[in-house]
Design an enzyme around this catalytic site. Structure first.
Site, PDB file in Angstrom:
ATOM      1  N   LYS A  83       0.807  -1.406  -0.150  1.00  0.00           N
ATOM      2  CA  LYS A  83       0.073   0.001  -0.102  1.00  0.00           C
ATOM      3  C   LYS A  83       0.854   1.233  -0.271  1.00  0.00           C
ATOM      4  O   LYS A  83       1.731   1.198   0.780  1.00  0.00           O
ATOM      5  CB  LYS A  83      -0.908  -0.189   1.374  1.00  0.00           C
ATOM      6  CG  LYS A  83      -2.336   0.820   1.213  1.00  0.00           C
ATOM      7  CD  LYS A  83      -2.881   0.270   2.427  1.00  0.00           C
ATOM      8  CE  LYS A  83      -4.355   1.127   2.669  1.00  0.00           C
ATOM      9  NZ  LYS A  83      -4.904   0.751   3.815  1.00  0.00           N
TER      10      LYS A  83
HETATM   11  O1  G3P Z   1      -9.101   2.325   4.902  1.00  0.00           O
HETATM   12  C1  G3P Z   1      -8.924   3.348   5.424  1.00  0.00           C
HETATM   13  C2  G3P Z   1      -9.518   3.609   6.796  1.00  0.00           C
HETATM   14  O2  G3P Z   1      -8.880   2.996   7.778  1.00  0.00           O
HETATM   15  C3  G3P Z   1      -9.805   4.771   7.170  1.00  0.00           C
HETATM   16  O3  G3P Z   1     -10.797   5.208   7.904  1.00  0.00           O
HETATM   17  O4  G3P Z   1     -12.384   5.942   9.428  1.00  0.00           O
HETATM   18  O5  G3P Z   1     -10.205   6.488   9.765  1.00  0.00           O
HETATM   19  O6  G3P Z   1     -11.413   7.334   7.775  1.00  0.00           O
HETATM   20  P1  G3P Z   1     -11.277   6.357   8.693  1.00  0.00           P
END
Ligand code: G3P
Length: 218
Positions: A83
């Site tokens: 990634k």
């Molecule tokens: O896959 C990306 C994710 O982990 C981000 O999520 O909720 O931190 O925006 P969030």
């Protein structure tokens, strides 16, 4: 649509893998930090627990550093997907890694043009963060739909749309309607997908009626 779980918690991953409905895993530095474990150890355990792709993010921000880290991460298991962030160095690394035959997930995508660049760089997956767009008053689902349209316009763009930053069951339905290839979903949201109060009430009634018959099936 494929279901990935968005966590680095090995217990959650093992529990969900047992359902047979888990197609892969995504991790990021914030999720790894929550586990308190060394990344390489956690990644090895996760890769052994699931058959599908496991995204592991580089921490370097320069091309050479990303390539060096990618080599280490890819050496941990065959199902590691590297990634990289959506920066020029990340795109260069994506291109170089894809030429080497490695699968790459380009993360932190917030625009259709960024997704177009990632596809041209040979990304296996593009990760638009829908929740974080919604947080600032933009529309994450619109972005998924735009990327879907653009990729479908060109046969050469084979990158899969991996909807990320999903926080609610409604978002899972919305990204599926918008044509995402994959949704990466936090464990709690994934578990909540099965819940409906009418299912619980209906089952309770069926069981009561069945009990009244005095029958058994086996
Ligand atoms: O896959 C990306 C994710 O982990 C981000 O999520 O909720 O931190 O925006 P969030």
């Amino acid at each position: 649509m494929k279901f990935f779980v968005d966590t680095a918690d090995i217990d959650e991953i093992r529990e969900l893998a047992e359902t047979g409905l888990l197609d892969g895993v995504t991790t990021n530095p914030s999720l790894v930090a929550k586990t308190g474990r060394h990344f390489r150890d956690a990644l090895a355990d996760i890769c052994a627990a699931v058959d599908g792709p496991v995204s592991a993010e580089v921490a370097a921000t320069d091309f050479d550093g990303m390539m060096a880290e990618a080599e280490v991460l890819a050496g941990i298991a065959d199902n590691v997907v590297i990634k990289v962030p959506l920066t020029w160095d990340g795109l260069k690394a994506c291109r170089a890694l894809s030429i080497q035959g490695r699968r790459v997930n380009v993360t932190l995508c917030f625009s259709a043009n960024q997704a177009l660049l990632a596809a041209k760089a040979g990304a296996t997956y593009i990760s638009p963060f829908i929740g974080r767009l919604d947080d600032i008053g933009a529309d994450g689902i619109d972005l998924i739909a735009e990327i879907r349209t653009i990729y479908d316009n060109y046969d050469a763009l084979t990158t899969e749309v991996l909807a990320a930053s999903i926080r609610t069951p409604v978002s899972v339905k919305q990204v599926a309607l918008a044509g995402a290839d994959v949704a990466t979903i936090p464990p709690g949201v994934l578990k909540a997908l099965v819940k409906h109060p009418l299912t619980d009430i209906g089952l309770e009634r069926f069981l009561a009626d069945w009990k009244a018959t005095g029958q058994t099936i086996v």
